[in-house]
Design a protein around this motif. Structure first.
Motif, PDB file in Angstrom:
ATOM      1  N   THR A   1      37.511 -12.774 -28.661  1.00 28.66           N
ATOM      2  CA  THR A   1      37.980 -13.925 -27.893  1.00 28.66           C
ATOM      3  C   THR A   1      36.947 -14.321 -26.845  1.00 28.66           C
TER       4      THR A   1
ATOM      5  N   GLY B   1      34.206 -16.110 -28.459  1.00 32.72           N
ATOM      6  CA  GLY B   1      34.595 -17.282 -29.237  1.00 32.72           C
ATOM      7  C   GLY B   1      34.447 -17.081 -30.734  1.00 32.72           C
TER       8      GLY B   1
ATOM      9  N   VAL C   1      35.018 -16.828 -34.540  1.00 27.86           N
ATOM     10  CA  VAL C   1      35.923 -17.412 -35.531  1.00 27.86           C
ATOM     11  C   VAL C   1      35.448 -16.983 -36.911  1.00 27.86           C
TER      12      VAL C   1
ATOM     13  N   LYS D   1      35.270 -24.053 -37.583  1.00 26.44           N
ATOM     14  CA  LYS D   1      36.417 -24.118 -36.689  1.00 26.44           C
ATOM     15  C   LYS D   1      36.076 -23.639 -35.276  1.00 26.44           C
ATOM     16  N   ALA D   2      34.783 -23.505 -34.980  1.00 23.38           N
ATOM     17  CA  ALA D   2      34.365 -23.104 -33.629  1.00 23.38           C
ATOM     18  C   ALA D   2      34.782 -24.174 -32.635  1.00 23.38           C
ATOM     19  N   ASP D   3      35.208 -23.747 -31.460  1.00 23.31           N
ATOM     20  CA  ASP D   3      35.644 -24.671 -30.407  1.00 23.31           C
ATOM     21  C   ASP D   3      34.403 -25.316 -29.777  1.00 23.31           C
ATOM     22  N   LYS D   4      34.074 -26.510 -30.251  1.00 25.75           N
ATOM     23  CA  LYS D   4      32.858 -27.202 -29.814  1.00 25.75           C
ATOM     24  C   LYS D   4      32.928 -27.640 -28.352  1.00 25.75           C
ATOM     25  N   ALA D   5      34.126 -27.838 -27.835  1.00 29.56           N
ATOM     26  CA  ALA D   5      34.279 -28.219 -26.433  1.00 29.56           C
ATOM     27  C   ALA D   5      34.004 -27.017 -25.528  1.00 29.56           C
ATOM     28  N   LYS D   6      34.490 -25.864 -25.917  1.00 26.64           N
ATOM     29  CA  LYS D   6      34.314 -24.652 -25.122  1.00 26.64           C
ATOM     30  C   LYS D   6      32.929 -24.033 -25.334  1.00 26.64           C
TER      31      LYS D   6
ATOM     32  N   TYR E   1      27.274 -24.397 -30.150  1.00 24.52           N
ATOM     33  CA  TYR E   1      27.484 -24.391 -31.609  1.00 24.52           C
ATOM     34  C   TYR E   1      26.869 -25.632 -32.247  1.00 24.52           C
TER      35      TYR E   1
ATOM     36  N   CYS F   1      29.992 -16.807 -33.528  1.00 25.66           N
ATOM     37  CA  CYS F   1      30.376 -16.489 -32.149  1.00 25.66           C
ATOM     38  C   CYS F   1      29.307 -17.027 -31.214  1.00 25.66           C
ATOM     39  N   SER F   2      29.589 -17.064 -29.922  1.00 26.79           N
ATOM     40  CA  SER F   2      28.684 -17.668 -28.951  1.00 26.79           C
ATOM     41  C   SER F   2      27.401 -16.881 -28.745  1.00 26.79           C
TER      42      SER F   2
END
Length: 100
Positions: free
Chosen positions: A37, A40, A42, A47-52, A56, A93-94
């Motif tokens: 988590t 990040g 996934v 489906k990676a959270d591009k806003a967070k 990515y 992941c980030s």
């Protein structure tokens, strides 16, 4: 006929084989795990959270990350960021760093 000496010689070889088999069956990283988590992680990079995670970019996956230890074509492989666990080759992941 198996002698005591032969039996004692077989024990270390058998132990190594069992250890290798156990490592090959490493569990997959649970995306809900605290480490996953925080990074990040996934299972599907799309489906990676591009806003967070604005770092990515399309095409980034675990399979082409320098940390990924699986072989080309494997569905999953080990990652030192998730000790003892496998990440999906199509995951992200980030901590992603392009493989040289």
């Amino acid at each position: 006929m198996t002698t005591r000496r032969t039996f004692i010689q077989i024990i270390p070889v058998t132990s190594l084989a069992l250890l290798a088999a156990q490592q090959a069956r490493a569990a997959d990283v649970d995306p809900k795990d605290a480490q996953a988590t925080a990074l990040g992680y996934v299972v599907d990079a799309t489906k990676a959270d591009k806003a967070k995670f604005p770092k990515y970019a399309a095409g980034q996956t675990c399979a082409n990350c320098q940390f990924y230890q699986g072989k080309a074509g494997d569905a999953s492989g080990a990652c030192p960021l998730f000790a003892g666990k496998n990440v999906a080759a199509k995951g992200w992941c980030s901590a992603y760093a392009k493989k040289a």
